[in-house]
Motif scaffolding. Structure first.
Motif, PDB file in Angstrom:
ATOM      1  N   UNK A   1      13.800  18.500   4.549  1.00 49.18           N
ATOM      2  CA  UNK A   1      13.687  19.719   3.747  1.00 49.18           C
ATOM      3  C   UNK A   1      13.717  20.980   4.614  1.00 49.18           C
ATOM      4  N   UNK A   2      14.889  21.287   5.145  1.00 41.05           N
ATOM      5  CA  UNK A   2      15.061  22.366   6.120  1.00 41.05           C
ATOM      6  C   UNK A   2      16.250  23.225   5.729  1.00 41.05           C
TER       7      UNK A   2
ATOM      8  N   UNK B   1      16.638  20.208  -1.563  1.00 38.87           N
ATOM      9  CA  UNK B   1      17.687  19.259  -1.892  1.00 38.87           C
ATOM     10  C   UNK B   1      17.277  17.798  -1.889  1.00 38.87           C
ATOM     11  N   UNK B   2      16.551  17.321  -0.856  1.00 39.23           N
ATOM     12  CA  UNK B   2      16.220  15.891  -0.839  1.00 39.23           C
ATOM     13  C   UNK B   2      15.505  15.406  -2.088  1.00 39.23           C
ATOM     14  N   UNK B   3      14.533  16.174  -2.548  1.00 38.23           N
ATOM     15  CA  UNK B   3      13.803  15.716  -3.720  1.00 38.23           C
ATOM     16  C   UNK B   3      14.635  15.836  -4.984  1.00 38.23           C
TER      17      UNK B   3
ATOM     18  N   UNK C   1      19.978  16.399   3.398  1.00 34.96           N
ATOM     19  CA  UNK C   1      19.524  17.741   3.752  1.00 34.96           C
ATOM     20  C   UNK C   1      19.050  18.469   2.524  1.00 34.96           C
ATOM     21  N   UNK C   2      18.497  19.641   2.772  1.00 33.59           N
ATOM     22  CA  UNK C   2      18.608  20.459   3.931  1.00 33.59           C
ATOM     23  C   UNK C   2      20.004  21.000   4.149  1.00 33.59           C
ATOM     24  N   UNK C   3      20.044  22.046   5.015  1.00 38.70           N
ATOM     25  CA  UNK C   3      21.334  22.635   5.338  1.00 38.70           C
ATOM     26  C   UNK C   3      22.048  21.786   6.377  1.00 38.70           C
TER      27      UNK C   3
ATOM     28  N   UNK D   1      22.601  20.682  -0.863  1.00 38.19           N
ATOM     29  CA  UNK D   1      22.239  20.764  -2.279  1.00 38.19           C
ATOM     30  C   UNK D   1      21.088  21.758  -2.413  1.00 38.19           C
ATOM     31  N   UNK D   2      21.319  22.806  -3.190  1.00 35.75           N
ATOM     32  CA  UNK D   2      20.310  23.851  -3.401  1.00 35.75           C
ATOM     33  C   UNK D   2      20.020  23.928  -4.898  1.00 35.75           C
TER      34      UNK D   2
END
Length: 320
Positions: free
Chosen positions: A49-50, A63-65, A131-133, A284-285
């Motif tokens: 989560x970065x 994104x991960x969650x 990710x994350x970015x 993913x945002x």
């Protein structure tokens, strides 16, 4: 509650509690595993989560969650269409939760992620990383290169991410730095879906831009991929903005005229037989998403990749 009672016993400062942490489901409801070395799984899913390296809209730390949550729409199929077998009959997958690092200190993420992936690989497993970015790919590739040496890269993106400018932590410079560090075998690597400016002369990778992909289709893309990567150990890095924002609006740097989710799934599905050693799926945002369609696209791409690994595992078993 007493006025002096602590809210929790951990400390964000020392990363005892990850800021965007462990609450909620695992990907595809796979078992949550903390002791990677003791696990018998083939694949370890991890979240990072970065988004402190992003140059566009932030939010991919969530994104991960979001991907894990969207995977709830996929768990009810015993055998994912169009596959003819159930994934867990041939491939064991676990979710290790999110990599822990100190919020606001990017180097702690780099160190923690590199060590985490190294642990996965040392236990003879492969990593699927959310990710994350896109900057998270660099520490992942460093750990992979320790085991495999310079590897082939299949990179799906709207951007080449080979820009030489930027700061030390920049999601647009990762593959420039990866080439400089000798992590990637450029003669066996390919970028797909590019539709932003880059320096053509001396560019280290073969490029199939989004217009070419749209004109020629996934079959021609797969033929080019196979010619390029050959039998090299191959890493897949998938930036969700490689998909057209009509299908994946929830990302920090959307670019029109991308590839469709149908085309992307056919490309991933068609990677059977390639020596795939790892994958990341980034950018993913969910704050910019609509009806979770971006997160669902990402979850579906990740699941297709796992089915490809399962198919490859069956092919190897049949030959032995």
């Amino acid at each position: 509650m007493s006025a002096t009672a602590p809210l929790h016993t951990g400390s964000v400062a020392n990363a005892d509690l990850p800021l965007y942490g462990e609450l909620g489901m695992t990907f595809m409801q796979f078992p949550l595993v903390r002791d990677i070395q003791a696990s018998l799984a083939d694949v370890v899913v991890s979240g990072v989560p970065f988004d402190l390296a992003t140059s566009g809209r932030p939010g991919s730390r969530m994104g991960p969650q979001a991907i894990r949550q969207a995977s709830a729409n996929l768990i009810w199929e015993g055998a994912r269409w169009p596959w003819t077998f159930a994934l867990d009959d041939h491939l064991s997958v676990t979710d290790s939760g999110n990599v822990r690092f100190k919020h606001g200190e990017p180097q702690t993420m780099v160190d923690a992620l590199e060590a985490h992936i190294r642990s996965v690989l040392q236990s003879d497993k492969t990593a699927l990383t959310f990710g994350g970015d896109h900057f998270i790919s660099l520490p992942v590739l460093r750990a992979y290169a320790e085991k495999y040496g310079p590897m082939a890269l299949i990179h799906v993106d709207a951007h080449t991410d080979t820009y030489s400018g930027g700061s030390e932590y920049d999601h647009g410079t990762i593959f420039h730095r990866a080439v400089e560090e000798g992590l990637i075998d450029t003669e066996h690597s390919i970028q797909i879906g590019i539709r932003t400016a880059y320096t053509y002369e001396g560019h280290p990778f073969e490029v199939l831009d989004a217009a070419w992909v749209g004109d020629h289709g996934p079959g021609a893309v797969l033929e080019k991929i196979r010619q390029r990567v050959g039998d090299k150990p191959t890493y897949l890095s998938f930036d969700i903005d490689g998909i057209d924002p009509a299908f994946a609006p929830g990302t920090g740097t959307p670019v029109a005229a991308g590839i469709s989710i149908d085309c992307a799934l056919k490309i991933v599905r068609g990677l059977q037989g390639i020596d795939l050693i790892g994958m990341d799926l980034v950018e993913v945002a969910p704050a910019y998403d609509h009806a979770e369609i971006t997160a669902l696209a990402a979850a579906t791409l990740a699941l297709e990749y796992l089915y490809v690994l399962a198919a490859n595992k069956q092919q190897k078993a049949a030959k032995s």
